[in-house]
Design an enzyme around this catalytic site. Structure first.
Site, mmCIF file in Angstrom:
data_model
loop_
_atom_site.group_PDB
_atom_site.id
_atom_site.type_symbol
_atom_site.label_atom_id
_atom_site.label_comp_id
_atom_site.label_asym_id
_atom_site.label_seq_id
_atom_site.Cartn_x
_atom_site.Cartn_y
_atom_site.Cartn_z
ATOM 1 N N GLU A 1 -3.677 5.406 12.101
ATOM 2 C CA GLU A 1 -2.729 5.770 11.039
ATOM 3 C C GLU A 1 -3.490 5.944 9.725
ATOM 4 O O GLU A 1 -4.418 5.189 9.439
ATOM 5 C CB GLU A 1 -1.697 4.640 10.924
ATOM 6 C CG GLU A 1 -0.625 4.851 9.876
ATOM 7 C CD GLU A 1 0.304 3.631 9.788
ATOM 8 O OE1 GLU A 1 0.562 2.971 10.824
ATOM 9 O OE2 GLU A 1 0.744 3.323 8.668
ATOM 10 N N ASP B 1 1.277 8.367 7.277
ATOM 11 C CA ASP B 1 2.153 7.406 6.574
ATOM 12 C C ASP B 1 2.184 7.780 5.088
ATOM 13 O O ASP B 1 3.086 8.491 4.640
ATOM 14 C CB ASP B 1 1.656 5.976 6.820
ATOM 15 C CG ASP B 1 2.394 4.943 5.970
ATOM 16 O OD1 ASP B 1 3.463 5.274 5.419
ATOM 17 O OD2 ASP B 1 1.921 3.795 5.837
ATOM 18 N N SER C 1 0.865 -1.184 0.000
ATOM 19 C CA SER C 1 0.000 0.000 0.000
ATOM 20 C C SER C 1 0.898 1.230 0.000
ATOM 21 O O SER C 1 1.018 1.939 0.991
ATOM 22 C CB SER C 1 -0.932 -0.022 1.210
ATOM 23 O OG SER C 1 -0.198 0.060 2.407
ATOM 24 N N ASP D 1 -4.192 0.877 11.433
ATOM 25 C CA ASP D 1 -3.752 1.583 10.232
ATOM 26 C C ASP D 1 -4.896 1.427 9.237
ATOM 27 O O ASP D 1 -5.113 0.333 8.699
ATOM 28 C CB ASP D 1 -2.451 0.979 9.684
ATOM 29 C CG ASP D 1 -1.992 1.679 8.410
ATOM 30 O OD1 ASP D 1 -2.645 2.669 8.010
ATOM 31 O OD2 ASP D 1 -0.990 1.244 7.810
ATOM 32 N N LYS E 1 6.673 -0.561 14.639
ATOM 33 C CA LYS E 1 5.644 -1.394 14.015
ATOM 34 C C LYS E 1 6.374 -2.420 13.151
ATOM 35 O O LYS E 1 7.015 -2.061 12.167
ATOM 36 C CB LYS E 1 4.757 -0.480 13.160
ATOM 37 C CG LYS E 1 3.601 -1.173 12.506
ATOM 38 C CD LYS E 1 2.632 -0.178 11.905
ATOM 39 C CE LYS E 1 2.800 -0.069 10.406
ATOM 40 N NZ LYS E 1 1.591 0.398 9.717
ATOM 41 N N HIS F 1 -3.784 -5.889 2.644
ATOM 42 C CA HIS F 1 -2.887 -6.933 3.155
ATOM 43 C C HIS F 1 -3.605 -8.252 3.396
ATOM 44 O O HIS F 1 -3.030 -9.177 3.959
ATOM 45 C CB HIS F 1 -2.223 -6.483 4.455
ATOM 46 C CG HIS F 1 -1.199 -5.406 4.240
ATOM 47 N ND1 HIS F 1 -0.584 -4.744 5.269
ATOM 48 C CD2 HIS F 1 -0.677 -4.887 3.098
ATOM 49 C CE1 HIS F 1 0.267 -3.853 4.772
ATOM 50 N NE2 HIS F 1 0.211 -3.916 3.465
ATOM 51 N N GLU G 1 -4.745 -2.715 9.118
ATOM 52 C CA GLU G 1 -4.027 -3.295 10.255
ATOM 53 C C GLU G 1 -4.735 -3.003 11.570
ATOM 54 O O GLU G 1 -5.129 -1.866 11.819
ATOM 55 C CB GLU G 1 -2.601 -2.714 10.330
ATOM 56 C CG GLU G 1 -1.762 -3.045 9.113
ATOM 57 C CD GLU G 1 -0.512 -2.180 8.993
ATOM 58 O OE1 GLU G 1 0.031 -1.745 10.030
ATOM 59 O OE2 GLU G 1 -0.090 -1.942 7.853
ATOM 60 N N LYS H 1 9.535 5.284 7.610
ATOM 61 C CA LYS H 1 9.920 4.079 6.850
ATOM 62 C C LYS H 1 11.086 4.481 5.949
ATOM 63 O O LYS H 1 10.870 5.163 4.938
ATOM 64 C CB LYS H 1 8.764 3.640 5.952
ATOM 65 C CG LYS H 1 7.534 3.089 6.652
ATOM 66 C CD LYS H 1 6.413 3.006 5.620
ATOM 67 C CE LYS H 1 5.269 2.129 6.042
ATOM 68 N NZ LYS H 1 4.123 2.281 5.106
ATOM 69 N N GLU I 1 1.239 -9.545 6.734
ATOM 70 C CA GLU I 1 2.203 -9.089 7.738
ATOM 71 C C GLU I 1 2.265 -9.986 8.965
ATOM 72 O O GLU I 1 2.642 -9.548 10.053
ATOM 73 C CB GLU I 1 1.869 -7.654 8.161
ATOM 74 C CG GLU I 1 1.988 -6.685 7.007
ATOM 75 C CD GLU I 1 2.092 -5.238 7.434
ATOM 76 O OE1 GLU I 1 1.665 -4.915 8.556
ATOM 77 O OE2 GLU I 1 2.590 -4.431 6.632
ATOM 78 N N HIS J 1 8.353 -1.249 9.611
ATOM 79 C CA HIS J 1 8.705 -2.216 8.572
ATOM 80 C C HIS J 1 7.837 -1.965 7.339
ATOM 81 O O HIS J 1 7.058 -1.005 7.319
ATOM 82 C CB HIS J 1 8.461 -3.630 9.116
ATOM 83 C CG HIS J 1 6.997 -3.947 9.266
ATOM 84 N ND1 HIS J 1 6.481 -5.213 9.243
ATOM 85 C CD2 HIS J 1 5.912 -3.127 9.419
ATOM 86 C CE1 HIS J 1 5.167 -5.167 9.367
ATOM 87 N NE2 HIS J 1 4.799 -3.916 9.489
HETATM 88 C C1 2PG Z 1 1.820 0.479 6.121
HETATM 89 C C2 2PG Z 1 2.772 -0.609 5.678
HETATM 90 C C3 2PG Z 1 3.451 -1.391 6.743
HETATM 91 P P1 2PG Z 1 2.970 -1.324 3.222
HETATM 92 O O1 2PG Z 1 0.902 0.849 5.385
HETATM 93 O O2 2PG Z 1 2.011 1.081 7.162
HETATM 94 O O3 2PG Z 1 2.601 -1.952 7.700
HETATM 95 O O4 2PG Z 1 2.253 -1.401 4.665
HETATM 96 O O5 2PG Z 1 4.385 -1.727 3.420
HETATM 97 O O6 2PG Z 1 2.189 -2.282 2.342
HETATM 98 O O7 2PG Z 1 2.840 0.089 2.753
HETATM 99 MG MG MG Z 2 0.416 2.581 6.814
#
Ligand code: 2PG
Ligand code: MG
Length: 433
Positions: free
Chosen positions: A304, A331, A53, A263, A407, A162, A195, A356, A231, A384
């Site tokens: 989130e 994010d 995502s 999230d 996380k 996910h 999440e 990230k 995940e 992660h």
């Molecule tokens: C998120 C992440 C990690 P992705 O959205 O926060 O949990 O997912 O790596 O798919 O963006």
């Molecule tokens: Mg996110």
């Protein structure tokens, strides 16, 4: 610091997709890599994760049309190796800036953020080895931060992008002990947010066993045959928005240091100007009401990406309307970009930022994003990605910057567990270093 040898290769992540792993060698004992004991070969390896995502403002992960990372690997073994080997760097920031300039694009699309980050992290490890200090300490020194144990943000249930598992027949409808059947014609999911996490406070050595106990109890509650999501959390089916929160609230009722986080990854829910949840369409105002309702009924620690990546005003309205203890985390909104974090701060859109490193492509810039986060008075949560490797850099990063949280996924995948185990090891190191 001087690097003698660089070699990148393709490895598979948790989803079975190729990603980049890079190894750097340096001779300790040269003038630039002094070692009073003589010359030794030092070797550091790093591999990079990959998101599903992804926010549209993230740095570019270089992937070939067949899904491989062959060009990114060629770039490390060719252009980056040729430019870096035997070049003298006075600091890691200098090395990272060199990589940024070598690429020359604003989003690292020429050499690939995946190629560049693998070198940046391996170089950070190598430098820590040369200094004979653990990586978290090297990060804290470089960033000027006070290191501390992050809260564990453990992903216990996966939904959204996910958990694109087909809808499964409900447990009641199938004979005891049998695996669920696919309901024909559907290829959708029933858990609306991406999440559902448990946030456990305290030292890792105290928090990790609690998280394990709760993860196992939730597994028993959901029953055998519950599928797993991307995940390493469970990917069950629920009929209402509230049900997962009711189950988690019941699960943690005797644990005062545990709360619930989500999230929403709302960029993925956004279609034609509205958000789709469980087959129903919500306007931004209606979705705000949903979050306010959840926050008033359940022990919510953080939300989130409650809205899509361009809806800063909706973020700001929600943040202002909720108790300040509830974190609204950016994010896709902020993508570990110092500039986007500063914008979000100006408009009071959030009060916490997900960090990230692969959204921006070097450790240096990820640390600048942390500085922008702290300058704004926001909390930082290190994270992660959904496609992970056995690399544990993110645990050292989280501890080094004194992050509010880490996380790192659920306990259904070894690639997630190793990050929490690294935190345990760091806790032991911190007592002796
Ligand atoms: C998120 C992440 C990690 P992705 O959205 O926060 O949990 O997912 O790596 O798919 O963006
Ligand atoms: Mg996110």
């Amino acid at each position: 610091m001087r690097i003698d040898h660089i070699e990148a290769r393709s490895i598979l992540d948790t989803r079975g997709k190729p990603t980049v792993e890079t190894t750097l060698d340096a001779q300790q004992g040269s003038t630039l890599n002094p070692n009073p004991q003589g010359r030794t070969l030092l070797r550091a390896t790093a591999s990079v994760p990959s998101g599903k995502s992804t926010g549209s403002y993230e740095a570019c992960e270089l992937r070939d049309s067949d899904g491989s990372v062959a060009r990114a690997i060629e770039n490390v073994n060719g252009e980056i190796a040729n430019a870096l080997i035997d070049h003298d760097f006075n600091s890691l920031d200098e090395l990272d800036s060199f990589l940024i300039n070598l690429d020359g694009t604003p989003d690292k699309s020429r050499l690939g953020a995946n190629a560049i980050l693998s070198v940046s992290i391996a170089a950070m490890r190598l430098s820590a080895m040369l200094e004979d200090i653990p990586p978290w300490k090297s990060i804290a020194k470089r960033a000027g931060t006070t290191s501390s144990a992050p809260r564990l943000f453990v992903n216990v249930m996966n939904g959204g992008a996910h958990a694109h598992t087909p809808i499964l027949a409900s447990r009641e409808a199938r004979p005891e002990g049998t695996m669920p059947n696919l309901v024909s014609g559907h290829a959708d999911f029933k858990l609306p947010f991406q999440e559902y996490l448990l946030v456990v406070e305290g030292k890792t050595s105290a928090a990790f066993p609690i998280a394990q106990e709760l993860f196992a109890k939730l597994g028993e509650r959901l029953g055998d045959g519950t599928p797993m999501g991307d995940e390493g959390g469970y990917a069950p089916i629920f009929e209402t928005l509230e049900q997962p929160f009711e189950i988690l609230t019941e699960l943690i009722k005797e644990f005062p240091n545990v709360k619930i986080a989500i999230d929403a990854a709302a960029s993925e829910l956004f279609k034609n100007g509205a958000y789709e949840l469980l087959g129903k369409s919500y306007s931004p105002d209606e979705l705000t009401n949903v979050y306010q309702g959840l926050a008033s009924q359940f022990p919510i620690h953080s939300i989130e990406d409650p809205f899509t990546e361009n809806a800063g005003d909706d973020f700001a309205r929600l943040t202002a309307s909720l108790d300040n203890n509830i974190l609204i985390i950016g994010d896709d909104l902020t993508v570990t970009s110092p500039a986007r974090i500063k914008d979000a701060a100006k408009n009071k859109e959030i009060n916490a930022v997900l960090i990230k490193p692969n959204q921006i492509g070097t450790v240096k810039e990820a640390l600048e994003a942390v500085q922008a986060t702290y300058t704004a008075g926001f909390k930082a949560v290190a994270s992660h990605r959904s496609g992970e490797t056995m690399d544990t850099f993110i645990a050292d990063f989280a501890y080094g910057i004194g992050a509010h949280g880490l996380k790192a996924g659920g306990f259904g995948q070894r690639e997630r567990i190793v990050k929490y185990e690294r935190l345990l090891a760091i806790e032991r190191e911190a007592e002796t270093v």
